[in-house]
Each structure stands twice: as structure tokens, then as C-alpha cells.
Design an enzyme around this catalytic site. Sequence first.
Site, PDB file in Angstrom:
ATOM      1  N   ASN A  40       0.832  -1.202   0.000  1.00 25.43           N
ATOM      2  CA  ASN A  40       0.000   0.000   0.000  1.00 25.43           C
ATOM      3  C   ASN A  40       0.871   1.259   0.000  1.00 25.43           C
ATOM      4  O   ASN A  40       1.681   1.401  -0.909  1.00 25.43           O
ATOM      5  CB  ASN A  40      -1.133  -0.032   1.034  1.00 25.43           C
ATOM      6  CG  ASN A  40      -0.711  -0.172   2.467  1.00 25.43           C
ATOM      7  OD1 ASN A  40       0.026  -1.070   2.847  1.00 25.43           O
ATOM      8  ND2 ASN A  40      -1.210   0.714   3.323  1.00 25.43           N
ATOM      9  N   ASP A  41       0.728   2.171   0.932  1.00 29.66           N
ATOM     10  CA  ASP A  41       1.272   3.536   0.809  1.00 29.66           C
ATOM     11  C   ASP A  41       2.752   3.591   0.407  1.00 29.66           C
ATOM     12  O   ASP A  41       3.579   2.863   0.961  1.00 29.66           O
ATOM     13  CB  ASP A  41       1.170   4.273   2.145  1.00 29.66           C
ATOM     14  CG  ASP A  41      -0.223   4.295   2.720  1.00 29.66           C
ATOM     15  OD1 ASP A  41      -1.137   3.711   2.125  1.00 29.66           O
ATOM     16  OD2 ASP A  41      -0.387   4.885   3.809  1.00 29.66           O
ATOM     17  N   GLN A  57       4.629   0.409   2.242  1.00 31.60           N
ATOM     18  CA  GLN A  57       3.937  -0.424   3.213  1.00 31.60           C
ATOM     19  C   GLN A  57       3.746  -1.813   2.612  1.00 31.60           C
ATOM     20  O   GLN A  57       3.246  -1.944   1.488  1.00 31.60           O
ATOM     21  CB  GLN A  57       2.578   0.188   3.549  1.00 31.60           C
ATOM     22  CG  GLN A  57       2.660   1.456   4.375  1.00 31.60           C
ATOM     23  CD  GLN A  57       3.019   1.165   5.810  1.00 31.60           C
ATOM     24  OE1 GLN A  57       2.186   0.770   6.611  1.00 31.60           O
ATOM     25  NE2 GLN A  57       4.288   1.323   6.153  1.00 31.60           N
ATOM     26  N   SER A 101       3.249   4.181   7.938  1.00 26.16           N
ATOM     27  CA  SER A 101       3.821   5.097   6.940  1.00 26.16           C
ATOM     28  C   SER A 101       4.654   6.218   7.545  1.00 26.16           C
ATOM     29  O   SER A 101       4.470   6.600   8.703  1.00 26.16           O
ATOM     30  CB  SER A 101       2.702   5.701   6.093  1.00 26.16           C
ATOM     31  OG  SER A 101       2.159   4.714   5.257  1.00 26.16           O
ATOM     32  N   ASP A 160       1.749   8.873  10.172  1.00 22.14           N
ATOM     33  CA  ASP A 160       2.267   9.245   8.841  1.00 22.14           C
ATOM     34  C   ASP A 160       3.107  10.523   8.875  1.00 22.14           C
ATOM     35  O   ASP A 160       2.817  11.501   8.170  1.00 22.14           O
ATOM     36  CB  ASP A 160       1.123   9.409   7.822  1.00 22.14           C
ATOM     37  CG  ASP A 160       0.115   8.273   7.860  1.00 22.14           C
ATOM     38  OD1 ASP A 160       0.523   7.154   8.220  1.00 22.14           O
ATOM     39  OD2 ASP A 160      -1.062   8.504   7.528  1.00 22.14           O
ATOM     40  N   GLU A 218      -5.218  11.382   6.617  1.00 20.72           N
ATOM     41  CA  GLU A 218      -4.010  10.572   6.546  1.00 20.72           C
ATOM     42  C   GLU A 218      -2.968  11.188   5.605  1.00 20.72           C
ATOM     43  O   GLU A 218      -3.290  11.989   4.734  1.00 20.72           O
ATOM     44  CB  GLU A 218      -4.347   9.160   6.034  1.00 20.72           C
ATOM     45  CG  GLU A 218      -5.184   8.343   7.003  1.00 20.72           C
ATOM     46  CD  GLU A 218      -5.179   6.868   6.648  1.00 20.72           C
ATOM     47  OE1 GLU A 218      -4.972   6.070   7.577  1.00 20.72           O
ATOM     48  OE2 GLU A 218      -5.391   6.508   5.472  1.00 20.72           O
TER      49      GLU A 218
END
Length: 479
Positions: A40-41, A57, A101, A160, A218
Site C-alpha cells: 500500500n502507501d 507499506q 507510513s 504518517d 491521513e
Amino acid sequence: MNQRELIEKANQEIERKRQIVESDYYRLRFHLMPPVGLLNDPNGFIQYKGVYHLFYQWNPFETAHGSKFWGHYTSTDLVKWEHQPVALAPSEWYEKNGCYSGSAIEHEGKMVLFYTGNVKDENGERETYQCMAVSNDGMIFDKKGPVIHLPKGYTAHFRDPKVWKKDDTWYMVLGAQDVTEQGKVVLYSSQNLTDWEFHGAITGSEMNGLGPYGYMWECPDLFELDGKDVLLVSPQGLEPEGDLYHNLFQAGYFVGEFNAEEFSYQHGAFTELDRGFDFYAPQTTTDVKGRRLLFAWMGITDENEKYQPTIEKGWIHAMTLPRVLSLKGEKVVQQPVEELKQLRKNEVSYENVQVNTEIVTLDKVQGTSMEMLIDGISYHSDSFEVTFRGAVNFFYSTKENKMSLHRKNFKDGRVESRHCQIYGIKKLHVFLDTSSIEIFVNDGEEVFTARYYPSVENESVSFKAEGKLQFNMKKWNLD
């Protein structure tokens, strides 16, 4: 398990599933993907000692959102990427349920990572810590543990960290949720990277004239672009509004002014960065050429995520192509990085293609991995459309000044759509991969990004118009 044991376990998982993952028809040709499991991120995007580093991630053990590692790619040219050993594994008490993150900076020749340590107790209660790790070479990281603990007035949805330097001071923005469950972006400052002073929220829901605006914000990223201060952020909990906000979570930006003396940020309206289905948690960096570069997660966490067909092959999700940002007025414009031209092969060119009510396909415009430049577009028509591999359709209504992207829903195959207003289309720049599409409209004035899963047999691109459509086209195979 200690970090070494966790990394070894992840490496074993890569090898165990390598054959099945690499056999997947839908593996992408020119996008970054996980070697196994879930990506993901984007995290820690930086150019360090001449090399681009992109961390991400990563859950190597399943195609669901479990305890996250930091995977790691490097490149010297943003085109050819090498998968590196795991950078961070959730081995310590302050991160035992995931190294979430964060970002990377260079300081005194070292690469420094800031990330969120996620902890859940036996009752499922969350704790959150902002952590630091340091490397001499950008490969092996020495964890320094938490440098920021949760401040009063906020829930444990506090994560994050994005860090940057302005003049002689380091700043950090974090995504947050206050105790009234309103999404915020909060600010810290530091002189030494270890002692951080909290300055509270600089924007968010119920601030700067926004009214209620989501329950969690986020992945914030605040930077200067062409003389303005742009905040990228991914608000969760926005309700659909006309053609806007139809993904489960949104990713977009504000343009404004950051006042470092007063620790404040004044800004205009929120604008979505991408109009497609799969774009979230964007992160930027600058490189030695002075460009503001962006990667985003080409995916999203929603109820249809678990129906994506790559799951059967042991992996899910990818990154967008790297993009260069610029500002035109109050609008952030995105364009594919120049270096991607290195991928081009077998150029095909068409001049003055004419399309009427009949469907037109061009013999030499077919394949699974292509770049298409469609320009000189003119039309005397109520609408026109381009269909890619029979599975995704780009439609423009000249009556409504509205463009739309249609694809089949992963779960039940029904057609779903995303829409955006635009006053005239002059140019479409399309990157088609085996299971993704990115369409840059009018030199990146708007972008549509989506994953899609066409049938293996169909490699065609077709055009249709209600009236007359004319354009020029160049097409390249990409490898």
C-alpha cells in the site's frame, strides 16, 4: 521475533510464492509491485546520494492489511528499479503491530526515516508512536525508537510523519484525529530531529472555513510549489457530492500559505488529485533537477479490495507511475516523468484519424503495455469515447462538458463510473499496462488512474463518436 528473523521469514515467503506470483498474467510490466503479499502507501520517497529510494507499506504474508513492513525499491533513473532487502520489520515493542507510513530525509550525510509505530494491546486498544531510524548507506537502518508520543486531545489515529527542513528548522506534519473524531493535520518543529515541539492543528475538519470534513486525515505532505504552499492529504469520511468523492477515501490537495513563524497554514478549497478509482496516500520528494516528484498507491482499501483477481496468485496492488508536479494558478498539474520515454519501442504514428458513428480500431494500436499520445483532437459531436481492451471506457460529453471513466466492478462485474467536469479536451496521454490505466488529460490538468482486468484475448483500442471526431496519434510498446 527479532528484526533479522522477521526479514528472513519474509524472504522465505517471497521464494515460496515466487513461481505462482510471477505466473500471473496481470503482473504489471512497468509499475512497482510487491514481490508477494500486499503493497500500500509509498513511504520515505527520497533521492539520496544520487539514487532514488522508494519504500512502501508491505504485508509479505497475506493479501490483507496485517502487520506492515517497509519494503524497499531503488533506481538511478525512475525507470529501472531494483528490489532491496526489507528496510524495517515490526520487531520492537513500539511497532509490534506494524511499521506504519512515514518519510525520509538526509541529514549530515545519513538517511533518516520517520515512521509510525503501531501497537495494539490484548483488548485491541491502539497505541501510536512516531519513531526514527538512521542509516549510513540507505540500506541498513538503526532504529532509535519513539521521538514523539501521543499528545493530549487526540486519539491514537495519529500517524504518517512527513518531515522537511525550512531555513534552520525541521518541521513535521502528521495525520490525526482529535478526541471529537475530527480529522486534522498537526505540526511539530525541531532543531535536532530528536526533540520535537508540538504546535497543534494547522488545518482540518472544522478549521479554515471547511466545516465538517472527515473523521481522519491521513498521509499529509506540505511543500512549496511555484511560490505557493501545497498540502497533499487523504481525508477519510467525506460524503459524495455530485461528481466528487466517490471513492471510499479521497486523496487531494489544498493550495495556500504556510507561516513558519506563526505555525499556521491558510488555504483555499480541497481538490481531488486524481479522478479515477485507484489513487491514495500520495507522497512527494524533490530531486537534484529541482522537480517535485510524486508516487501514490494505485489502490484503495474498500469492500471490493478482496475481490481483485491477483489475490489468487498471492499478491495485490501497485504504485502509480512517478509524476512531476507543477502549479497552474491554483491547480496542481501532474505529468509523467520524462525518463519514462526510455521505455518506448516500435513507434507507430497516425495523422488525421477520422471517426464518425462507426467504431474505429487502428490495426497497429493494440497490445497489453502501451503508451498512447492522442492530440490535435477536434470534434463536432455530442460525445466521443475510447475503449481500452474491451474492459475500460473513457467517455467525453461535449454537451455536459463532462468526462467519465467506466470499468467493471471487481466483485460483481457491474459497470461503475467516475466523472469530472472539463471544458474541452485537446490531448490524451495514456499509459496502459496489463492491468492498469493512467490517463493524463490536457497535459495533466486532470488524471484518471485505475486498475482493471481485461480478458487475455482482447488487446484492441477502439474509438467512437456521436458526430465527427478527428485526432493524431502516436503509440509505443512499453517494456
